[in-house]
Design an enzyme around this catalytic site. Structure first.
Site, PDB file in Angstrom:
ATOM      1  CG  LEU A 100     -27.704  32.114  17.450  1.00 25.45           C
ATOM      2  CD1 LEU A 100     -28.873  32.491  17.708  1.00 25.45           C
ATOM      3  CD2 LEU A 100     -26.645  33.268  18.095  1.00 25.45           C
ATOM      4  CG  ASP A 203     -43.635  25.636  10.944  1.00 21.78           C
ATOM      5  OD1 ASP A 203     -44.451  25.121  11.418  1.00 21.78           O
ATOM      6  OD2 ASP A 203     -42.996  25.446  10.290  1.00 21.78           O
TER       7      ASP A 203
END
Length: 300
Positions: A100, A203
């Site tokens: 991406l 996270d």
């Protein structure tokens, strides 16, 4: 691609067996992306891919990451790099992901879009806290044994394992003495606050958040589980980097309950202890201060 490397024959064969993609003539180039694994951009058959590599024993880490990415993708709140293959040769483990084009969150609009996506993720709730498997936060094993109660889960599966690891590494002081008092008092924090078991990234610092070329919010490198959504918000504040519009939009849509500031310190203690265990004594003073602050607030 500049300065390409060759993909070894064993790895090319393993990648083809796992993905069906022919990597025999592929070239790869080192890219930034983390301190745990080696990351490469790979070009094969006219397409680009993102490849993570490490020694063969780390395959469970990649399997857990692929599981987390699949869970986030299934929620459909964020764009998530799609796992294409996970496996290992005799010497190397690998995780192949779609490539991406990403950029950091920067504008007010980026912050608003990211917040809207995070609210949607957190509205995906379950019956229990934890996850269907254990995984990792960074390189540290993360327990996800399902619990009916959030306070017990957070003590047993988050703080206690990190504290035990810190003590095994020789850290004492508040990490030993005051932490035991803190663990005893944590259930009191949740007497009048009962969070939902939201799907969490786990996270969520700014290095694991981005914007795709079309403006879609993206998250990656997860440590997923179901828990209090405030844990994701707290982590986003720990190292900064999110636009102020992110917090304004999130709070407008679903404001944290009273007591968030105390919970934020408690939840971020988990990550600071993890950094202490991973990266060493430079995080010891911060961990001690957080434990003493929480202990002073809760042990009265």
């Amino acid at each position: 691609m500049e300065h390409p490397e060759n993909l070894g024959a064993d790895l090319a064969r393993a990648l083809k067996a796992a993905s069906g993609i022919d990597f025999a003539a592929a070239r790869l180039r080192p890219v930034g992306g983390g301190c745990i694994h080696r990351t490469r951009e790979v070009e094969a058959g006219g397409r680009r891919y993102f490849l993570k590599l490490n020694h063969a024993a780390t395959r469970p880490m990649f399997e857990a990451e692929a599981d987390g990415l699949a869970a986030l993708a299934a929620c459909d709140a964020f764009r998530v790099p799609r796992p294409l293959a996970c496996g290992a040769t005799d010497t190397e483990a690998f995780l192949l992901l779609e490539h991406l084009e990403l950029r950091p969150l920067a504008s007010a609009d980026d912050g608003r879009r990211f917040a809207e996506a995070l609210v949607a993720l957190h509205r995906d709730t379950g019956e229990q806290f934890g996850w269907t498997r254990d995984n990792y936060v960074g390189a540290t094993p993360q327990l996800n044994t399902p619990h009916d109660g959030w306070a017990r889960f957070f003590v047993d599966c988050r703080l206690l394992p990190q504290l035990q690891l810190a003590r095994a590494k020789g850290y004492a002081g508040a990490v030993g003495r005051d932490a035991d008092k803190l663990l005893e008092r944590i259930p009191a924090v949740f007497l009048d606050y009962r969070p939902r078991a939201s799907l969490l990234h786990g996270d969520l610092w700014n290095g694991n958040a981005a914007i795709a070329a079309d403006g879609t919010p993206v998250i990656f490198d997860p440590a997923v589980y179901r828990g209090d959504r405030d844990a994701d918000l707290a982590m986003s504040e720990l190292f900064g980097g999110f636009p102020s519009s992110f917090y304004a939009t999130y709070r407008s849509a679903w404001a944290p309950a009273e007591g968030y500031e105390l919970r934020k310190t408690l939840y971020n203690l988990y990550h600071i202890l993890n950094h202490l265990n991973l990266f060493g004594r430079s995080y010891f003073g911060q961990a001690e201060r957080m434990i003493r602050t929480l202990t002073a607030e809760l042990v009265r």
